[in-house]
Design an enzyme around this catalytic site. Structure first.
Site, PDB file in Angstrom:
ATOM      1  N   ASN A  40       0.411  -1.370   0.322  1.00 19.13           N
ATOM      2  CA  ASN A  40       0.401   0.177  -0.148  1.00 19.13           C
ATOM      3  C   ASN A  40       0.788   0.985   0.095  1.00 19.13           C
ATOM      4  OD1 ASN A  40      -2.712   2.289   1.199  1.00 19.13           O
ATOM      5  ND2 ASN A  40      -1.034   2.310   2.948  1.00 19.13           N
ATOM      6  N   TYR A  74       3.941   8.373 -10.917  1.00 19.17           N
ATOM      7  CA  TYR A  74       2.516   7.384  -9.953  1.00 19.17           C
ATOM      8  C   TYR A  74       2.139   6.626 -11.597  1.00 19.17           C
ATOM      9  CZ  TYR A  74      -1.305   7.531  -6.958  1.00 19.17           C
ATOM     10  OH  TYR A  74      -2.230   6.682  -6.218  1.00 19.17           O
TER      11      TYR A  74
HETATM   12  P1  NAD Z   1      -1.095   8.621   2.888  1.00 18.36           P
HETATM   13  O1  NAD Z   1       0.159   9.740   2.703  1.00 18.36           O
HETATM   14  O2  NAD Z   1      -2.169   8.531   3.748  1.00 18.36           O
HETATM   15  O3  NAD Z   1      -0.165   6.852   3.180  1.00 18.36           O
HETATM   16  C1  NAD Z   1       0.859   6.498   2.948  1.00 18.36           C
HETATM   17  C2  NAD Z   1       2.019   5.851   3.967  1.00 18.36           C
HETATM   18  O4  NAD Z   1       3.056   5.426   3.269  1.00 18.36           O
HETATM   19  C3  NAD Z   1       2.368   6.958   4.387  1.00 18.36           C
HETATM   20  O5  NAD Z   1       2.025   6.325   5.746  1.00 18.36           O
HETATM   21  C4  NAD Z   1       3.572   7.230   4.738  1.00 18.36           C
HETATM   22  O6  NAD Z   1       4.567   7.417   5.881  1.00 18.36           O
HETATM   23  C5  NAD Z   1       4.594   5.807   3.713  1.00 18.36           C
HETATM   24  N1  NAD Z   1       5.162   5.777   3.012  1.00 18.36           N
HETATM   25  C6  NAD Z   1       5.527   6.293   2.441  1.00 18.36           C
HETATM   26  N2  NAD Z   1       6.766   6.274   1.874  1.00 18.36           N
HETATM   27  C7  NAD Z   1       7.109   4.797   2.495  1.00 18.36           C
HETATM   28  C8  NAD Z   1       8.046   3.801   2.102  1.00 18.36           C
HETATM   29  N3  NAD Z   1       9.583   4.405   1.736  1.00 18.36           N
HETATM   30  N4  NAD Z   1       8.620   2.523   2.909  1.00 18.36           N
HETATM   31  C9  NAD Z   1       6.941   2.505   3.634  1.00 18.36           C
HETATM   32  N5  NAD Z   1       6.001   3.300   3.844  1.00 18.36           N
HETATM   33  C10 NAD Z   1       6.387   4.565   3.414  1.00 18.36           C
HETATM   34  O7  NAD Z   1      -1.321   7.872   1.570  1.00 18.36           O
HETATM   35  P2  NAD Z   1      -3.256   7.299   0.981  1.00 18.36           P
HETATM   36  O8  NAD Z   1      -3.813   8.011   0.223  1.00 18.36           O
HETATM   37  O9  NAD Z   1      -3.957   6.522   1.942  1.00 18.36           O
HETATM   38  O10 NAD Z   1      -2.519   6.403  -0.167  1.00 18.36           O
HETATM   39  C11 NAD Z   1      -2.228   4.669   0.496  1.00 18.36           C
HETATM   40  C12 NAD Z   1      -1.840   3.515  -1.028  1.00 18.36           C
HETATM   41  O11 NAD Z   1      -3.023   4.203  -1.880  1.00 18.36           O
HETATM   42  C13 NAD Z   1      -0.636   4.882  -2.321  1.00 18.36           C
HETATM   43  O12 NAD Z   1      -0.240   4.119  -2.883  1.00 18.36           O
HETATM   44  C14 NAD Z   1      -1.726   5.349  -2.893  1.00 18.36           C
HETATM   45  O13 NAD Z   1      -1.014   5.609  -4.025  1.00 18.36           O
HETATM   46  C15 NAD Z   1      -2.921   4.917  -2.955  1.00 18.36           C
HETATM   47  N6  NAD Z   1      -4.150   5.354  -3.492  1.00 18.36           N
HETATM   48  C16 NAD Z   1      -4.325   6.472  -3.006  1.00 18.36           C
HETATM   49  C17 NAD Z   1      -5.542   7.370  -3.414  1.00 18.36           C
HETATM   50  C18 NAD Z   1      -6.254   8.359  -2.641  1.00 18.36           C
HETATM   51  O14 NAD Z   1      -7.156   9.483  -3.006  1.00 18.36           O
HETATM   52  N7  NAD Z   1      -5.608   8.407  -1.517  1.00 18.36           N
HETATM   53  C19 NAD Z   1      -6.423   6.676  -4.408  1.00 18.36           C
HETATM   54  C20 NAD Z   1      -5.188   5.679  -5.605  1.00 18.36           C
HETATM   55  C21 NAD Z   1      -4.294   5.550  -4.952  1.00 18.36           C
END
Ligand code: NAD
Length: 258
Positions: A88, A153
């Site tokens: 994730n 991305y």
């Molecule tokens: P978020 O920023 O709340 O959480 C992301 C987490 O990843 C953070 O806690 C961060 O510390 C951690 N992280 C970053 N680099 C890291 C590393 N090198 N090793 C371990 N952890 C690391 O973001 P989110 O929106 O919850 O996103 C989570 C996933 O969902 C991502 O892959 C994102 O691309 C995907 N996503 C999010 C959305 C959205 O709209 N929020 C939509 C589609 C996909």
């Protein structure tokens, strides 16, 4: 529903990852939250434990293979097995292609494509020996359609869907399923940071950015909640989703129906 299952989730100190961890723990799983931010992931795990849920917090930078190996080993040692992997962890950077810093492009592809590859490599022997596994790779609508400004991305998420299909085919006879989740705009710190950047650059508030920039793209005219993604993840991680593999599953408020 996930009783006696052990889930390992990356990037789980915040947003979607944390909500998936909470939701899986609430239906009986032992959950290992991992994140690059040690304090935040321990605080999140403690919060879940205070609610009576079974949860460990481990610091893990998923871009470092030895970190991943150690965290996965620790999870298996602590809980005796590993049934569910949620790849994730993610980040966002927006810039036009010709201005996109190459080192940022490489870092993002490592985080959102190479890291899931390395994690799957590590857990597959464990899952194959159990003849049970559920792998969820967090892709995005940006793994299915393009979006100007998101070169890294989009590349990583498109690649992750391809990798998901390969892993699904290679594990189909081993009781393992591998799927990609493709959320639209979910209300998390990652999206809020993007909204803040847009608001600042346009000199308007986040609410107006939502109304004028984001909602016109989303037929349901809303941000999705982390619960909506977590509920789906819980279903896919369960026994009853055993026939679903190699899929890129969209949860996008109608974004890609247009
Ligand atoms: P978020 O920023 O709340 O959480 C992301 C987490 O990843 C953070 O806690 C961060 O510390 C951690 N992280 C970053 N680099 C890291 C590393 N090198 N090793 C371990 N952890 C690391 O973001 P989110 O929106 O919850 O996103 C989570 C996933 O969902 C991502 O892959 C994102 O691309 C995907 N996503 C999010 C959305 C959205 O709209 N929020 C939509 C589609 C996909």
């Amino acid at each position: 529903m996930l009783n006696n299952r052990v889930a390992f989730i990356t990037g789980a100190a915040s947003g979607i990852g944390l909500q998936i961890g909470k939701a899986m723990a609430e239906v009986g799983a032992d959950v290992v939250l991992t994140d690059i931010d040690a304090d935040k992931v321990e605080a999140a795990a403690e919060q879940l434990r205070l609610s009576g849920l079974s949860c460990a917090g481990i610091r893990c930078d998923v871009t470092i293979e030895s970190d991943l190996m150690q965290a996965i080993d620790e999870a298996v040692k602590q809980f005796g097995r590993l049934d569910i992997l949620v790849n994730n962890a993610g980040m966002q950077h927006v810039a036009l292609l010709e201005q996109f810093p190459t080192d940022v492009f490489e870092r993002m592809v490592k985080l959102m494509l190479t890291a899931p590859f390395m994690a799957m490599k590590q857990v597959l022997p464990v899952m194959k020996s159990q003849r049970y596994g559920r792998i969820l790779n967090m892709a995005s609508i940006n793994g299915v359609v393009g979006f100007a400004g998101k070169a890294a991305y989009n590349s990583a998420k498109h690649g992750l869907i391809g990798l998901t299909k390969v892993a699904a085919l290679e594990t189909a006879a081993d009781g393992i399923t591998v799927n990609a989740l493709c959320p639209g705009y979910v209300d998390t710190p990652l999206v809020r940071n993007q909204l803040e950047d847009l608001a600042r650059s346009r000199g308007i508030g986040q609410d107006r950015v939502l109304e004028e920039v984001i909602y016109p793209l989303v037929p349901q005219r809303r941000l999705l909640s982390t619960d909506e993604i977590a509920d789906y993840a819980v279903y896919l991680a369960g026994d009853r989703a055993g026939a679903i593999t190699g899929q890129a599953l969209l949860i996008d408020g109608g974004y890609t129906a247009q």
